[in-house]
Design a protein around this motif. Sequence first.
Motif, mmCIF file in Angstrom:
data_model
loop_
_atom_site.group_PDB
_atom_site.id
_atom_site.type_symbol
_atom_site.label_atom_id
_atom_site.label_comp_id
_atom_site.label_asym_id
_atom_site.label_seq_id
_atom_site.Cartn_x
_atom_site.Cartn_y
_atom_site.Cartn_z
ATOM 1 N N ARG A 49 0.967 4.016 -2.863
ATOM 2 C CA ARG A 49 0.589 5.385 -2.506
ATOM 3 C C ARG A 49 1.644 6.376 -2.980
ATOM 4 O O ARG A 49 1.316 7.451 -3.512
ATOM 5 C CB ARG A 49 0.411 5.504 -0.996
ATOM 6 C CG ARG A 49 0.070 6.916 -0.525
ATOM 7 C CD ARG A 49 0.017 6.992 1.001
ATOM 8 N NE ARG A 49 -0.278 8.343 1.435
ATOM 9 C CZ ARG A 49 0.621 9.295 1.609
ATOM 10 N NH1 ARG A 49 1.911 9.039 1.357
ATOM 11 N NH2 ARG A 49 0.273 10.507 2.012
ATOM 12 N N TYR A 103 0.835 -1.207 0.000
ATOM 13 C CA TYR A 103 0.000 0.000 0.000
ATOM 14 C C TYR A 103 0.866 1.251 0.000
ATOM 15 O O TYR A 103 0.589 2.222 -0.731
ATOM 16 C CB TYR A 103 -0.905 0.036 1.236
ATOM 17 C CG TYR A 103 -1.988 -1.013 1.290
ATOM 18 C CD1 TYR A 103 -2.599 -1.503 0.127
ATOM 19 C CD2 TYR A 103 -2.422 -1.520 2.520
ATOM 20 C CE1 TYR A 103 -3.597 -2.461 0.197
ATOM 21 C CE2 TYR A 103 -3.421 -2.477 2.593
ATOM 22 C CZ TYR A 103 -4.008 -2.955 1.430
ATOM 23 O OH TYR A 103 -4.997 -3.901 1.513
ATOM 24 N N ALA A 112 -4.182 7.873 -3.823
ATOM 25 C CA ALA A 112 -3.249 7.959 -2.703
ATOM 26 C C ALA A 112 -4.002 8.020 -1.375
ATOM 27 O O ALA A 112 -3.614 7.359 -0.400
ATOM 28 C CB ALA A 112 -2.350 9.183 -2.855
ATOM 29 N N LEU A 123 -5.414 4.605 -0.500
ATOM 30 C CA LEU A 123 -4.364 3.703 -0.011
ATOM 31 C C LEU A 123 -3.925 4.079 1.410
ATOM 32 O O LEU A 123 -3.644 3.201 2.230
ATOM 33 C CB LEU A 123 -3.166 3.745 -0.966
ATOM 34 C CG LEU A 123 -3.417 3.083 -2.333
ATOM 35 C CD1 LEU A 123 -2.345 3.492 -3.336
ATOM 36 C CD2 LEU A 123 -3.453 1.560 -2.181
ATOM 37 N N GLN A 124 -3.905 5.382 1.677
ATOM 38 C CA GLN A 124 -3.586 5.821 3.047
ATOM 39 C C GLN A 124 -4.630 5.299 4.032
ATOM 40 O O GLN A 124 -4.300 4.868 5.146
ATOM 41 C CB GLN A 124 -3.508 7.345 3.118
ATOM 42 C CG GLN A 124 -3.301 7.917 4.517
ATOM 43 C CD GLN A 124 -1.876 7.841 5.003
ATOM 44 O OE1 GLN A 124 -1.249 6.775 4.978
ATOM 45 N NE2 GLN A 124 -1.342 8.959 5.469
#
Length: 279
Positions: A126, A122, A138, A141-142
């Motif tokens: 990101r 991840y 992004a 994914l965070q």
Amino acid sequence: MGNALRFLYGGCCKPQSDEPDSLGPHGVTISTVGVSALAHDLFQFDITSQGLLAFYGLPLPHALVEVETSSTPAYQPQHWKFELHTLPVDAKAVADGDGITVYVDTRDPRESANVPIEVHEYAIRRSKARAVKNYAEADALQKNIVDAGYRVINGPNNDDILARKYRIRLRGIDAPESAMPFGKQAKEELVKLVQGKSLKVCIYGEDRYNRSVGDVYCNGTFVQEFMLKKGLAWHYVAYDQRPEFALWEKEARAARVGLWASSNPEKPWEWRKDRRNGV
């Protein structure tokens, strides 16, 4: 060490007659002759004689080891399970006077071997998404990283740091809740102490809320001691019987500082119990 002693022994020159000698420990003359004699003695004994080192006023081998003294007071019991060294603390990470959320760099040896593979993936994806300004991906994914108990934090050199999240409950104290008298002051004092600082946390275990219970040190200051002496926390004697905690609370009571300015302040654990019971 042997080579150094051979050099010292073989390379020492004779003393100059016009140079006054000075006296060292035990009245031994400190001169080039003295240095040569010392080198000879050390070479012959291969520094196995501590008495010889003491005679010449030199430190014993164990005294040459650098030791940490500022962040582990003598009263600190040695029963913790592991130790954390955190990234600098954000003010928003302080929940109240006895709770802090901290992050530990996953490059730390203890953490690096335990990061799930998917979290690493991840973080890589990101970084690539942000490089092409795909901020929606992004951010998604965070969120995946955060849900797994981690976070990508912007470092001091504008670099991305993958960090593990720990919720810390300060062991042995109970600060007033936010809605209680001095609850706000307790939080503010803790923020002032730890904001922007890296902390050392000695973890003893977890509580029923899955928080890590530990002793917290900030630049050599024992945080629980600080809060008790400020009169901004109770000694949580039901969970911690350390006598120094009782002493620090007693001193704050006697000085009538913080919450002890009131003659009968409400105990936070009783306050919480009353709220649970609808009082």
